[in-house]
Design an enzyme around this catalytic site. Structure first.
Site, PDB file in Angstrom:
ATOM      1  N   ALA A 150      -6.641  -2.613   7.170  1.00  0.00           N
ATOM      2  CA  ALA A 150      -7.767  -3.573   7.696  1.00  0.00           C
ATOM      3  C   ALA A 150      -7.104  -5.034   7.956  1.00  0.00           C
ATOM      4  CB  ALA A 150      -8.818  -3.655   6.585  1.00  0.00           C
ATOM      5  N   GLY A 204      -6.072   0.695   5.295  1.00  0.00           N
ATOM      6  CA  GLY A 204      -7.364   1.245   6.274  1.00  0.00           C
ATOM      7  C   GLY A 204      -6.374   2.094   7.246  1.00  0.00           C
ATOM      8  N   GLU A 219      -6.429   5.461   5.626  1.00  0.00           N
ATOM      9  CA  GLU A 219      -7.590   5.947   5.689  1.00  0.00           C
ATOM     10  C   GLU A 219      -8.317   6.559   7.029  1.00  0.00           C
ATOM     11  OE1 GLU A 219      -8.869   1.928   3.637  1.00  0.00           O
ATOM     12  OE2 GLU A 219      -9.563   3.342   2.066  1.00  0.00           O
ATOM     13  N   GLU A 269      -3.464  -1.708  -1.443  1.00  0.00           N
ATOM     14  CA  GLU A 269      -4.480  -2.766  -1.399  1.00  0.00           C
ATOM     15  C   GLU A 269      -4.491  -3.458  -2.721  1.00  0.00           C
ATOM     16  OE1 GLU A 269      -5.084   0.327  -0.072  1.00  0.00           O
ATOM     17  OE2 GLU A 269      -6.513   0.317   1.495  1.00  0.00           O
TER      18      GLU A 269
HETATM   19  N1  CAA Z   1      -3.552  -7.393   8.458  1.00  0.00           N
HETATM   20  C1  CAA Z   1      -3.350  -8.450   9.084  1.00  0.00           C
HETATM   21  N2  CAA Z   1      -1.964  -8.801   9.765  1.00  0.00           N
HETATM   22  C2  CAA Z   1      -1.133  -7.778   9.501  1.00  0.00           C
HETATM   23  C3  CAA Z   1      -1.372  -6.685   8.678  1.00  0.00           C
HETATM   24  C4  CAA Z   1      -2.637  -6.698   8.192  1.00  0.00           C
HETATM   25  N3  CAA Z   1      -3.044  -5.470   7.448  1.00  0.00           N
HETATM   26  N4  CAA Z   1      -0.267  -5.850   8.510  1.00  0.00           N
HETATM   27  C5  CAA Z   1       0.879  -6.619   9.159  1.00  0.00           C
HETATM   28  N5  CAA Z   1       0.089  -7.852   9.811  1.00  0.00           N
HETATM   29  C6  CAA Z   1       0.932  -8.707  10.732  1.00  0.00           C
HETATM   30  C7  CAA Z   1       1.536  -9.679   9.941  1.00  0.00           C
HETATM   31  O1  CAA Z   1       0.885 -10.673   9.288  1.00  0.00           O
HETATM   32  C8  CAA Z   1       2.639 -10.105  10.910  1.00  0.00           C
HETATM   33  O2  CAA Z   1       1.861 -11.205  11.686  1.00  0.00           O
HETATM   34  P1  CAA Z   1       2.746 -12.864  11.987  1.00  0.00           P
HETATM   35  O3  CAA Z   1       3.834 -12.177  12.847  1.00  0.00           O
HETATM   36  O4  CAA Z   1       1.552 -13.200  12.913  1.00  0.00           O
HETATM   37  O5  CAA Z   1       3.162 -13.220  10.686  1.00  0.00           O
HETATM   38  C9  CAA Z   1       2.737  -8.940  11.670  1.00  0.00           C
HETATM   39  O6  CAA Z   1       1.808  -8.178  11.575  1.00  0.00           O
HETATM   40  C10 CAA Z   1       4.166  -8.221  11.616  1.00  0.00           C
HETATM   41  O7  CAA Z   1       4.072  -7.924  10.086  1.00  0.00           O
HETATM   42  P2  CAA Z   1       5.322  -8.248   9.199  1.00  0.00           P
HETATM   43  O8  CAA Z   1       6.055  -9.641   9.804  1.00  0.00           O
HETATM   44  O9  CAA Z   1       4.954  -8.449   7.684  1.00  0.00           O
HETATM   45  O10 CAA Z   1       6.356  -7.081   9.208  1.00  0.00           O
HETATM   46  P3  CAA Z   1       7.136  -6.396   8.213  1.00  0.00           P
HETATM   47  O11 CAA Z   1       7.880  -5.328   9.002  1.00  0.00           O
HETATM   48  O12 CAA Z   1       7.897  -7.453   7.604  1.00  0.00           O
HETATM   49  O13 CAA Z   1       6.257  -5.578   7.164  1.00  0.00           O
HETATM   50  C11 CAA Z   1       4.365  -4.310   6.407  1.00  0.00           C
HETATM   51  C12 CAA Z   1       5.404  -4.473   7.473  1.00  0.00           C
HETATM   52  C13 CAA Z   1       5.083  -3.639   5.091  1.00  0.00           C
HETATM   53  C14 CAA Z   1       3.383  -2.933   6.934  1.00  0.00           C
HETATM   54  C15 CAA Z   1       3.570  -5.799   6.193  1.00  0.00           C
HETATM   55  O14 CAA Z   1       3.308  -6.270   7.132  1.00  0.00           O
HETATM   56  C16 CAA Z   1       2.398  -5.576   5.269  1.00  0.00           C
HETATM   57  O15 CAA Z   1       2.686  -5.396   4.008  1.00  0.00           O
HETATM   58  N6  CAA Z   1       1.176  -5.349   5.667  1.00  0.00           N
HETATM   59  C17 CAA Z   1       0.013  -5.184   4.965  1.00  0.00           C
HETATM   60  C18 CAA Z   1      -0.446  -3.624   4.570  1.00  0.00           C
HETATM   61  C19 CAA Z   1      -1.527  -3.857   3.620  1.00  0.00           C
HETATM   62  O16 CAA Z   1      -1.591  -4.427   2.657  1.00  0.00           O
HETATM   63  N7  CAA Z   1      -2.566  -3.062   4.060  1.00  0.00           N
HETATM   64  C20 CAA Z   1      -3.643  -3.002   3.466  1.00  0.00           C
HETATM   65  C21 CAA Z   1      -4.659  -3.773   3.979  1.00  0.00           C
HETATM   66  S1  CAA Z   1      -6.440  -3.892   3.267  1.00  0.00           S
HETATM   67  C22 CAA Z   1      -7.176  -2.566   3.633  1.00  0.00           C
HETATM   68  O17 CAA Z   1      -6.694  -1.843   4.482  1.00  0.00           O
HETATM   69  C23 CAA Z   1      -8.656  -2.639   2.966  1.00  0.00           C
HETATM   70  C24 CAA Z   1      -9.358  -1.184   3.138  1.00  0.00           C
HETATM   71  O18 CAA Z   1      -8.969  -0.209   2.519  1.00  0.00           O
HETATM   72  C25 CAA Z   1     -10.224  -0.881   4.277  1.00  0.00           C
END
Ligand code: CAA
Length: 258
Positions: free
Chosen positions: A66, A109, A112, A132
């Site tokens: 998400a 998400g 999911e 999460e």
């Molecule tokens: N939401 C918003 N933006 C996201 C994102 C997310 N879930 N995942 C990645 N992005 C964005 C980053 O902010 C970044 O944007 P900017 O260039 O503007 O800074 C871009 O995508 C590229 O990401 P990274 O620079 O972080 O890329 P990376 O290769 O270094 O890392 C990753 C990749 C490990 C997937 C890392 O991006 C990450 O940890 N993302 C979040 C994963 C996460 O926590 N997901 C759970 C979300 S909560 C949820 O899903 C709730 C639910 O159950 C419904």
């Protein structure tokens, strides 16, 4: 909302492929992206020519979860009244066979969303997880429930409590995914699987999906009742007549979805 098309759609025969298209944000599932995906699925559901759908992302990310930036300032009441996550249920309720083609990150998400599909084909670079807990929250779109049913309570607990990810190979061993393929061909592999399903009688496929899903959501007695109702119902279709006639006449059936 930006001008970029958030979900791309292509159709080949009876199979539509929907591609999540927010590559710069690793396909983070913003409310706009979810709503666009739901609208695309509703179009596929309404189109009798479409018999199966493949849902994919890019090679680097199916979806990284998400949209954290859209959620960071959210309030419980705001999410409750906007039905922030409930609306995702429309994807799980899609009636036609839906196959996820996953490469790269399928996190939170994104994992999911893949699990809302009926089958998952993954590239060897796919990574699955529910991170999460690292954000101070828990999965909210089925991660604690579908993952537990898919890979068992102990493995699911470990992933949900540690936020660790598993590789495509582990996901395959755990039974989370149907097929593993090289990154160059995972999408074609998913499309081939969808085409195989699309050759079958479409109404039977839809009612089979409903019945198999019921196994995870009902008691055995209720699930058996749904199976039997759907079995009987299909005797009201032209495709049942055609399927059985073709068997008796020793020729391949031609199904029309009626
Ligand atoms: N939401 C918003 N933006 C996201 C994102 C997310 N879930 N995942 C990645 N992005 C964005 C980053 O902010 C970044 O944007 P900017 O260039 O503007 O800074 C871009 O995508 C590229 O990401 P990274 O620079 O972080 O890329 P990376 O290769 O270094 O890392 C990753 C990749 C490990 C997937 C890392 O991006 C990450 O940890 N993302 C979040 C994963 C996460 O926590 N997901 C759970 C979300 S909560 C949820 O899903 C709730 C639910 O159950 C419904």
């Amino acid at each position: 909302m930006s001008d970029e098309q958030l979900v791309l759609s292509t159709t080949d025969g009876h199979v539509t492929t929907l591609t999540l298209n927010r590559p710069k944000a690793l396909n983070a599932l913003s409310p706009e992206l979810i709503d666009t995906l739901i609208a695309a699925l509703e179009q596929c559901e309404a189109d009798a020519q479409i018999r199966a759908v493949v849902l994919t992302g890019g090679p680097r990310a199916f979806a990284a979860g998400a949209d954290i930036k859209a959620m960071a300032g959210a309030s419980p009441m705001g999410m409750l009244t906007s039905r922030a996550i409930e609306r995702w249920a429309r994807i799980a309720a899609f009636r036609k066979p839906l196959i996820a083609a996953v490469s790269g990150f399928a996190l939170g998400g994104g994992c999911e969303l893949a699990m809302m599909c009926d089958m998952i084909v993954a590239s060897e670079t796919a990574q699955f997880g529910q991170p999460e807990i690292n954000l101070g929250i828990i999965p909210g779109a089925g991660g604690t429930q579908r993952l537990t049913r898919a890979i068992g309570p102990y493995r699911a607990m470990e992933l949900v409590l540690t936020g660790a990810t598993i590789s495509a190979q582990e996901a395959y061993q755990f039974g989370l995914i149907n097929r593993l393929a090289p990154v160059e061909s995972f999408l074609q592999e998913a499309q081939r699987l969808a085409a195989q399903v699309a050759e079958k009688a479409p109404l039977a496929a839809q009612l089979a999906k409903e019945a198999v899903r019921a196994a995870a959501e009902t008691t055995l007695r209720e699930g058996m009742a749904i199976e039997l109702r759907n079995f009987y119902l299909l005797f009201d279709t032209e495709d049942q007549k055609e399927g059985m006639r073709a068997f008796i006449e020793k020729r391949p059936p031609v199904f029309e979805g009626r």
